[in-house]
Design a protein around this motif. Structure first.
Motif, mmCIF file in Angstrom:
data_model
loop_
_atom_site.group_PDB
_atom_site.id
_atom_site.type_symbol
_atom_site.label_atom_id
_atom_site.label_comp_id
_atom_site.label_asym_id
_atom_site.label_seq_id
_atom_site.Cartn_x
_atom_site.Cartn_y
_atom_site.Cartn_z
ATOM 1 N N ASP A 99 -8.335 -21.889 -17.907
ATOM 2 C CA ASP A 99 -8.943 -21.231 -19.257
ATOM 3 C C ASP A 99 -7.700 -22.186 -20.201
ATOM 4 O OD1 ASP A 99 -6.651 -20.757 -17.921
ATOM 5 O OD2 ASP A 99 -6.063 -18.788 -18.678
ATOM 6 N N LEU A 105 -6.203 -17.574 -27.395
ATOM 7 C CA LEU A 105 -5.383 -16.305 -28.224
ATOM 8 C C LEU A 105 -3.991 -16.765 -29.024
ATOM 9 C CD1 LEU A 105 -5.132 -14.390 -24.794
ATOM 10 C CD2 LEU A 105 -5.272 -14.018 -27.460
ATOM 11 N N LEU A 113 -7.562 -10.395 -33.555
ATOM 12 C CA LEU A 113 -7.368 -9.702 -32.536
ATOM 13 C C LEU A 113 -7.235 -8.228 -32.723
ATOM 14 C CD1 LEU A 113 -5.598 -9.528 -29.947
ATOM 15 C CD2 LEU A 113 -3.639 -8.898 -30.866
ATOM 16 N N ARG A 131 -1.417 0.758 -22.695
ATOM 17 C CA ARG A 131 -0.791 -0.057 -22.366
ATOM 18 C C ARG A 131 0.235 -1.387 -23.065
ATOM 19 N NH1 ARG A 131 3.566 -1.191 -20.069
ATOM 20 N NH2 ARG A 131 4.164 -3.421 -19.531
ATOM 21 N N GLU A 132 -0.911 -1.906 -23.733
ATOM 22 C CA GLU A 132 0.004 -2.334 -24.553
ATOM 23 C C GLU A 132 0.902 -2.053 -26.360
ATOM 24 O OE1 GLU A 132 0.674 -5.685 -23.430
ATOM 25 O OE2 GLU A 132 -0.709 -5.887 -22.615
ATOM 26 N N ARG A 160 -8.504 -6.478 -20.312
ATOM 27 C CA ARG A 160 -7.600 -7.542 -20.688
ATOM 28 C C ARG A 160 -8.893 -9.309 -20.324
ATOM 29 N NH1 ARG A 160 -2.522 -6.103 -17.510
ATOM 30 N NH2 ARG A 160 -1.415 -6.068 -19.653
ATOM 31 N N HIS B 11 -1.870 -9.037 -13.496
ATOM 32 C CA HIS B 11 -1.894 -8.090 -14.269
ATOM 33 C C HIS B 11 -0.589 -7.176 -13.773
ATOM 34 C CE1 HIS B 11 -4.757 -8.587 -16.508
ATOM 35 N NE2 HIS B 11 -5.448 -9.934 -15.861
ATOM 36 N N VAL B 14 2.758 -8.986 -15.128
ATOM 37 C CA VAL B 14 2.962 -9.000 -16.137
ATOM 38 C C VAL B 14 3.483 -7.619 -16.533
ATOM 39 C CG1 VAL B 14 2.155 -9.642 -18.257
ATOM 40 C CG2 VAL B 14 1.310 -11.082 -16.252
ATOM 41 N N ASP B 15 3.375 -6.260 -16.125
ATOM 42 C CA ASP B 15 3.053 -5.438 -16.493
ATOM 43 C C ASP B 15 4.357 -4.177 -15.994
ATOM 44 O OD1 ASP B 15 0.828 -5.476 -18.074
ATOM 45 O OD2 ASP B 15 -0.336 -4.088 -16.134
ATOM 46 N N GLY B 38 -2.214 -19.937 -14.792
ATOM 47 C CA GLY B 38 -2.395 -20.013 -15.845
ATOM 48 C C GLY B 38 -3.024 -18.007 -16.170
ATOM 49 N N ALA B 39 -3.891 -17.817 -15.133
ATOM 50 C CA ALA B 39 -3.646 -15.827 -15.644
ATOM 51 C C ALA B 39 -3.036 -15.841 -16.158
ATOM 52 C CB ALA B 39 -4.498 -15.071 -14.356
ATOM 53 N N ARG B 41 0.375 -16.676 -17.813
ATOM 54 C CA ARG B 41 -0.157 -17.089 -19.123
ATOM 55 C C ARG B 41 -0.835 -16.642 -19.956
ATOM 56 N NH1 ARG B 41 0.339 -22.911 -16.608
ATOM 57 N NH2 ARG B 41 -2.044 -22.812 -17.297
ATOM 58 N N ASN B 42 -1.794 -16.482 -19.744
ATOM 59 C CA ASN B 42 -2.634 -16.079 -20.724
ATOM 60 C C ASN B 42 -2.162 -14.400 -21.538
ATOM 61 O OD1 ASN B 42 -5.056 -17.449 -21.310
ATOM 62 N ND2 ASN B 42 -6.200 -16.610 -19.460
ATOM 63 N N GLN B 43 -2.161 -13.824 -19.855
ATOM 64 C CA GLN B 43 -1.356 -12.333 -20.012
ATOM 65 C C GLN B 43 -0.029 -12.362 -21.486
ATOM 66 O OE1 GLN B 43 -3.937 -10.751 -19.483
ATOM 67 N NE2 GLN B 43 -4.646 -11.884 -18.730
ATOM 68 N N ALA B 45 0.313 -14.221 -23.695
ATOM 69 C CA ALA B 45 0.083 -15.235 -24.836
ATOM 70 C C ALA B 45 -1.011 -13.357 -25.391
ATOM 71 C CB ALA B 45 -1.236 -15.718 -24.431
ATOM 72 N N LEU B 46 -1.582 -13.584 -24.706
ATOM 73 C CA LEU B 46 -1.775 -11.638 -25.516
ATOM 74 C C LEU B 46 -0.501 -10.803 -25.935
ATOM 75 C CD1 LEU B 46 -4.460 -9.974 -25.936
ATOM 76 C CD2 LEU B 46 -4.400 -9.256 -23.236
ATOM 77 N N ARG B 47 -0.373 -10.573 -24.047
ATOM 78 C CA ARG B 47 1.222 -9.416 -24.909
ATOM 79 C C ARG B 47 1.999 -9.958 -26.424
ATOM 80 N NH1 ARG B 47 3.928 -6.965 -20.293
ATOM 81 N NH2 ARG B 47 1.987 -5.966 -21.087
ATOM 82 N N ALA B 49 0.651 -11.957 -28.320
ATOM 83 C CA ALA B 49 -0.215 -11.594 -29.453
ATOM 84 C C ALA B 49 -0.287 -10.160 -30.685
ATOM 85 C CB ALA B 49 -1.629 -12.017 -29.405
ATOM 86 N N PHE B 50 -0.229 -9.027 -29.385
ATOM 87 C CA PHE B 50 -0.090 -7.837 -29.073
ATOM 88 C C PHE B 50 1.228 -7.065 -30.200
ATOM 89 C CE2 PHE B 50 -3.927 -7.006 -26.415
ATOM 90 C CZ PHE B 50 -4.166 -5.546 -27.395
#
Lengths: 177, 255
Positions: A99, A105, A113, A131-132, A160, B11, B14-15, B38-39, B41-43, B45-47, B49-50
């Protein structure tokens, strides 16, 4: 429990979660004024139902009411979102390719976002927000959204994934323009 | 590149929703699987970002104040409802029903409400018991001589009760006393039958016509009452009904 007694214990147990209530209502309705109305109405409802609250998780209890009030509001306003039924059984094609989204991101700014989350179907949005932003456990989310635990888990994963796709789309258009 | 590990477990990892054993499994797997790493790292990164995106909508200033005010209004109206509103309706209906039922029963079944005789019988029993409890209270004038007892009442009552001794029939007169019963002063005569005492209460009848004996039993005592020659008589004793009846006959025949 009645009158001032009830009011005092309600204010102690439920009022501290005002920010969480507003945050959820705001993300569900996507509008400041509506969120305020929803939260105010939800608090009145919560006060009336307070006899049924037995001191468990006050935040999850309140957010469940906020969620229901938000959905009622959306129904009243004929929000087209509610007609899009989610199918929790079928899994979206999972892209297993390596990815570039992770990189995207990291570049995605707050505005992007925010916009991407708002574009999510409401069922995805709510689990993601809980959750977030509220950092709730799957169990708490299951209480608030009235879902089985397994559904919380799969919805969150799909939410997600969808979010990343939306962000990738935004990033691409940004690059193009 | 293929991976059979469901995305959800990444997920859940991560959670922080996996137990220790499953967490270790996922960690180990990610060291070997590029897709899952990779998945992951994505999570992450998303976290972040939030976290950094300040996406949290805090309640606007003033909302808490408005909510507090509307809650106070609600609490007041709940109390108000309780005192003045809907709550009185069922209470009122229930009360009205009870009253109506009581009235219906009162009207339809006079036997259920205590009659004058019933009340009098209760009064009689307690008077009788009291007279026996107190040795000195049993008689005001102690005499088996009817000619002593009868004049003793003279001037104490507005009537002259008939006083007879039935010693020869096995019911000796022990004496007499004044009592206040049925809202008036009455004559009480004490007789004895072996170990049993009989109180005979006498006062002028409201109606002149004679009525025959009516017997009742209360708290183990036998009561007989009748009207004769313008006088009402109540006899009460722990004596058996037959002998009390015999006594009543003697009293009636003596007049």
């Amino acid at each position: 429990m009645q009158g001032q007694n009830k009011l005092a214990s309600f204010e102690t147990a439920v009022l501290p979660h005002l920010d969480a209530a507003y945050n959820l209502a705001r993300w569900l309705t996507r509008n400041d004024a509506d969120a305020e109305d929803v939260v105010q109405e939800a608090y009145l409802r919560a006060f009336r139902f307070f006899g049924g609250f037995h001191g468990e998780d006050g935040r999850a209890w309140l957010l469940g009411i906020v969620r229901n009030t938000s959905y009622t509001w959306m129904q009243r306003n004929r929000s087209p979102e509610l007609n899009m039924a989610l199918d929790d059984e079928t899994h979206e094609a999972e892209s297993h390719d390596l990815d570039p989204e992770a990189l995207l991101l990291q570049k995605a700014d707050a505005q992007m976002l925010r916009q991407a989350v708002e574009e999510l179907p409401v069922e995805f949005r709510e689990v993601l927000v809980l959750r977030e932003l509220d950092e709730m456990s799957y169990k708490q989310i299951a209480v608030v959204a009235d879902l089985p635990l397994g559904t919380v888990m799969s919805r969150l994963a799909r939410a997600r994934k969808r979010l990343q796709r939306i962000l990738a789309g935004h990033a691409q258009t940004e690059v193009l323009t | 590149m293929n991976c059979q590990t469901p995305q959800e477990s990444i997920h859940a990892y991560v959670d922080g929703e996996l137990d220790l054993a499953r967490s270790l499994e996922v960690e180990q797997h990610m060291q070997e699987c590029q897709v899952c790493a990779g998945a992951y790292r994505n999570q992450i990164a998303l976290r972040s970002a939030f976290k950094e995106g300040s996406l949290y909508h805090s309640a606007p200033a003033g909302l808490e104040k408005r909510i507090r005010a509307s809650l106070r209004g609600e609490a007041k109206s709940e109390v108000g409802h309780r005192l003045f509103g809907w709550n009185w309706l069922p209470v009122g209906v229930a009360l009205a029903c009870v009253l109506l039922m009581a009235l219906v029963i009162w009207q339809a079944a006079p036997g259920l409400r205590p009659s004058g005789d019933e009340l009098l019988a209760r009064e009689m029993v307690s008077n009788h018991v009291r007279s026996l409890q107190l040795e000195g209270h049993r008689t005001d004038v102690i005499s088996s001589d009817q000619h002593t007892v009868k004049p003793w009442f003279d001037g104490k009552l507005d009537f002259a009760p008939p006083v007879k001794d039935f010693s020869s029939q096995g019911f000796p007169l022990l004496g007499g006393r004044l009592e206040y019963l049925n809202n008036r002063a009455v004559a009480a005569l004490i007789y004895q039958r072996q170990k049993h005492y009989i109180n005979l209460y006498i006062w002028p009848a409201e109606q002149s016509n004679a009525t025959s004996e009516v017997g009742t039993k209360r708290q183990g005592y036998n009561l007989l009452h009748w009207t004769n020659s313008g006088m009402t008589y109540w006899a009460i004793s722990d004596l058996n009904g037959v002998e009390l009846h015999e006594f009543a006959r003697l009293v009636q025949e003596a007049q």
